[in-house]
Design a protein around this motif. Structure first.
Motif, PDB file in Angstrom:
ATOM      1  N   UNK A   1       3.127  67.107 -15.918  1.00  0.00           N
ATOM      2  CA  UNK A   1       3.946  68.305 -15.832  1.00  0.00           C
ATOM      3  C   UNK A   1       3.691  69.159 -17.067  1.00  0.00           C
ATOM      4  N   UNK A   2       3.243  70.378 -16.878  1.00  0.00           N
ATOM      5  CA  UNK A   2       2.908  71.247 -18.012  1.00  0.00           C
ATOM      6  C   UNK A   2       4.107  71.536 -18.895  1.00  0.00           C
ATOM      7  N   UNK A   3       5.337  71.366 -18.369  1.00  0.00           N
ATOM      8  CA  UNK A   3       6.522  71.630 -19.182  1.00  0.00           C
ATOM      9  C   UNK A   3       6.821  70.480 -20.140  1.00  0.00           C
ATOM     10  N   UNK A   4       5.966  69.468 -20.134  1.00  0.00           N
ATOM     11  CA  UNK A   4       6.070  68.359 -21.080  1.00  0.00           C
ATOM     12  C   UNK A   4       4.800  68.332 -21.941  1.00  0.00           C
ATOM     13  N   UNK A   5       4.686  69.274 -22.865  1.00  0.00           N
ATOM     14  CA  UNK A   5       3.449  69.398 -23.636  1.00  0.00           C
ATOM     15  C   UNK A   5       3.094  68.142 -24.423  1.00  0.00           C
ATOM     16  N   UNK A   6       4.072  67.391 -24.883  1.00  0.00           N
ATOM     17  CA  UNK A   6       3.747  66.172 -25.640  1.00  0.00           C
ATOM     18  C   UNK A   6       3.001  65.171 -24.765  1.00  0.00           C
ATOM     19  N   UNK A   7       3.374  65.114 -23.482  1.00  0.00           N
ATOM     20  CA  UNK A   7       2.698  64.211 -22.551  1.00  0.00           C
ATOM     21  C   UNK A   7       1.278  64.692 -22.295  1.00  0.00           C
ATOM     22  N   UNK A   8       1.142  65.984 -22.020  1.00  0.00           N
ATOM     23  CA  UNK A   8      -0.182  66.535 -21.727  1.00  0.00           C
ATOM     24  C   UNK A   8      -1.104  66.399 -22.939  1.00  0.00           C
ATOM     25  N   UNK A   9      -0.596  66.768 -24.103  1.00  0.00           N
ATOM     26  CA  UNK A   9      -1.436  66.822 -25.296  1.00  0.00           C
ATOM     27  C   UNK A   9      -1.787  65.448 -25.854  1.00  0.00           C
ATOM     28  N   UNK A  10      -1.067  64.429 -25.424  1.00  0.00           N
ATOM     29  CA  UNK A  10      -1.398  63.071 -25.870  1.00  0.00           C
ATOM     30  C   UNK A  10      -2.139  62.275 -24.818  1.00  0.00           C
ATOM     31  N   UNK A  11      -2.449  62.895 -23.684  1.00  0.00           N
ATOM     32  CA  UNK A  11      -3.108  62.172 -22.604  1.00  0.00           C
ATOM     33  C   UNK A  11      -4.525  61.761 -23.011  1.00  0.00           C
ATOM     34  N   UNK A  12      -4.885  60.495 -22.869  1.00  0.00           N
ATOM     35  CA  UNK A  12      -6.204  60.039 -23.302  1.00  0.00           C
ATOM     36  C   UNK A  12      -7.351  60.660 -22.510  1.00  0.00           C
ATOM     37  N   UNK A  13      -7.118  60.983 -21.241  1.00  0.00           N
ATOM     38  CA  UNK A  13      -8.176  61.605 -20.436  1.00  0.00           C
ATOM     39  C   UNK A  13      -8.497  62.989 -20.962  1.00  0.00           C
TER      40      UNK A  13
ATOM     41  N   UNK B   1      14.413  79.630 -17.642  1.00  0.00           N
ATOM     42  CA  UNK B   1      14.725  79.860 -19.055  1.00  0.00           C
ATOM     43  C   UNK B   1      15.291  78.613 -19.721  1.00  0.00           C
ATOM     44  N   UNK B   2      16.056  77.810 -18.971  1.00  0.00           N
ATOM     45  CA  UNK B   2      16.678  76.636 -19.581  1.00  0.00           C
ATOM     46  C   UNK B   2      15.650  75.595 -20.034  1.00  0.00           C
ATOM     47  N   UNK B   3      14.426  75.698 -19.535  1.00  0.00           N
ATOM     48  CA  UNK B   3      13.370  74.789 -20.010  1.00  0.00           C
ATOM     49  C   UNK B   3      12.638  75.331 -21.237  1.00  0.00           C
TER      50      UNK B   3
ATOM     51  N   UNK C   1      12.678  83.296  -0.606  1.00  0.00           N
ATOM     52  CA  UNK C   1      11.791  82.480   0.232  1.00  0.00           C
ATOM     53  C   UNK C   1      11.431  81.168  -0.443  1.00  0.00           C
ATOM     54  N   UNK C   2      11.362  81.171  -1.767  1.00  0.00           N
ATOM     55  CA  UNK C   2      10.921  79.990  -2.508  1.00  0.00           C
ATOM     56  C   UNK C   2      12.071  79.148  -3.057  1.00  0.00           C
ATOM     57  N   UNK C   3      13.304  79.554  -2.846  1.00  0.00           N
ATOM     58  CA  UNK C   3      14.413  78.907  -3.554  1.00  0.00           C
ATOM     59  C   UNK C   3      14.614  77.445  -3.159  1.00  0.00           C
ATOM     60  N   UNK C   4      14.254  77.072  -1.940  1.00  0.00           N
ATOM     61  CA  UNK C   4      14.423  75.685  -1.509  1.00  0.00           C
ATOM     62  C   UNK C   4      13.130  74.879  -1.580  1.00  0.00           C
ATOM     63  N   UNK C   5      12.129  75.435  -2.231  1.00  0.00           N
ATOM     64  CA  UNK C   5      10.865  74.731  -2.393  1.00  0.00           C
ATOM     65  C   UNK C   5      10.950  73.824  -3.610  1.00  0.00           C
ATOM     66  N   UNK C   6       9.893  73.077  -3.828  1.00  0.00           N
ATOM     67  CA  UNK C   6       9.811  72.255  -5.037  1.00  0.00           C
ATOM     68  C   UNK C   6       9.714  73.120  -6.281  1.00  0.00           C
ATOM     69  N   UNK C   7       9.320  74.377  -6.093  1.00  0.00           N
ATOM     70  CA  UNK C   7       9.024  75.255  -7.220  1.00  0.00           C
ATOM     71  C   UNK C   7       9.701  76.620  -7.055  1.00  0.00           C
ATOM     72  N   UNK C   8      11.002  76.715  -7.291  1.00  0.00           N
ATOM     73  CA  UNK C   8      11.643  78.037  -7.273  1.00  0.00           C
ATOM     74  C   UNK C   8      11.049  78.944  -8.343  1.00  0.00           C
ATOM     75  N   UNK C   9      11.247  80.264  -8.169  1.00  0.00           N
ATOM     76  CA  UNK C   9      10.527  81.222  -9.004  1.00  0.00           C
ATOM     77  C   UNK C   9      11.469  82.027  -9.884  1.00  0.00           C
ATOM     78  N   UNK C  10      10.941  82.436 -11.045  1.00  0.00           N
ATOM     79  CA  UNK C  10      11.705  83.173 -12.045  1.00  0.00           C
ATOM     80  C   UNK C  10      10.808  84.276 -12.604  1.00  0.00           C
ATOM     81  N   UNK C  11      10.986  85.476 -12.088  1.00  0.00           N
ATOM     82  CA  UNK C  11      10.143  86.580 -12.537  1.00  0.00           C
ATOM     83  C   UNK C  11      10.671  87.150 -13.850  1.00  0.00           C
ATOM     84  N   UNK C  12       9.767  87.709 -14.657  1.00  0.00           N
ATOM     85  CA  UNK C  12      10.146  88.227 -15.966  1.00  0.00           C
ATOM     86  C   UNK C  12       9.582  89.634 -16.176  1.00  0.00           C
TER      87      UNK C  12
END
Length: 266
Positions: free
Chosen positions: A131-143, A167-169, A208-219
């Motif tokens: 998950x890209x919102x967990x940079x510590x996981x991504x940046x420490x991944x051995x692959x 925003x809360x993330x 349209x996307x609110x009940x998907x796995x990935x709701x959207x937040x435009x800025x």
């Protein structure tokens, strides 16, 4: 009816739409389910130029990767990479430089599964399920670290992903974590949907996307510009996708609903 093709991982719920598969549908891909196509059609009902918006964003990604290569970047970290439709980052980068390296990161199981198949014989490209919102996981991944050299400049790609981060993330803190992990000379290419130009249509997309796995937040524009904090924006700055280094003069007249930019870490 059970809409489960043979290529779908067994633990994927085919009744829950995902942004990666809806985007694949809008790009004309074939790795999406009935529920994704239904959501895609809802998007097109409220934003009739939805396929053009998706295509414009994809075209920006291609131009940004090629521009980074021209400036000496030869390795890329693509966050929220999605389903590997035609013209993915490794195809663009390695088409120009066969030695270019690409690490893909996504948390969508279908995207990861297809990326693994596509990259099976490509020693200069890998995919990581994270998950890209967990940079510590991504940046420490051995692959990731086995492929990319974090002592040399990296092209960080955040293309059409942060409008799925609420925003809360703390999206700016997420961006800062990746920025701080990159060496000087690294570059960021980012694109983000906005409701600045078509608020009613974009409100329909959110619905349209609110009940998907990935709701959207435009800025809005200023918030997208703030995402480049710590990077020096390259010309022409943050602009609509068609206006960023267009290959033809007529391309600047495309949809304005995606803000894009490329910055360099000094």
């Amino acid at each position: 009816m059970n809409d489960r093709p043979s290529w779908v991982p067994s633990d994927v719920d085919v009744q829950v739409p995902s942004a990666a598969r809806v985007y694949d549908y809008l790009l004309g891909g074939a790795h999406n389910f009935a529920i994704d196509r239904a959501v895609g059609e809802k998007v097109l009902q409220v934003m009739r130029n939805g396929t053009q918006i998706a295509g414009s964003n994809r075209a920006f990604m291609r131009r940004a990767v090629l521009h980074m290569l021209e400036l000496g970047i030869t390795q890329f970290l693509d966050l929220g990479s999605g389903i590997p439709t035609v013209g993915n980052v490794h195809e663009v980068a390695q088409g120009a430089n066969p030695d270019a390296k690409v690490a893909y990161v996504d948390y969508d199981e279908v995207a990861v599964a297809h990326s693994e198949l596509l990259l099976d014989d490509n020693e200069n490209a890998v995919v990581v399920n994270a998950d890209l919102t967990q940079p510590n996981v991504v940046l420490s991944d051995p692959t990731v670290h086995a492929l990319l050299d974090f002592d040399k400049p990296i092209g960080l790609l955040m293309v059409a992903v942060f409008h799925f981060v609420p925003d809360e993330k703390q999206p700016l803190e997420i961006l800062a974590a990746y920025r701080d992990a990159l060496p000087a000379g690294s570059m960021l290419a980012l694109s983000h949907l906005t409701a600045d130009h078509a608020p009613e249509g974009m409100a329909g997309v959110v619905e349209a996307m609110k009940n998907s796995r990935d709701p959207m937040y435009f800025r809005p524009y200023d918030e997208v510009v703030s995402m480049f904090t710590g990077f020096e924006l390259l010309e022409p700055g943050v602009v609509s996708a068609p206006a960023w280094h267009p290959e033809r003069a007529d391309e600047t007249e495309g949809p304005r609903d995606v803000y894009v930019g490329v910055g360099r870490k000094e």
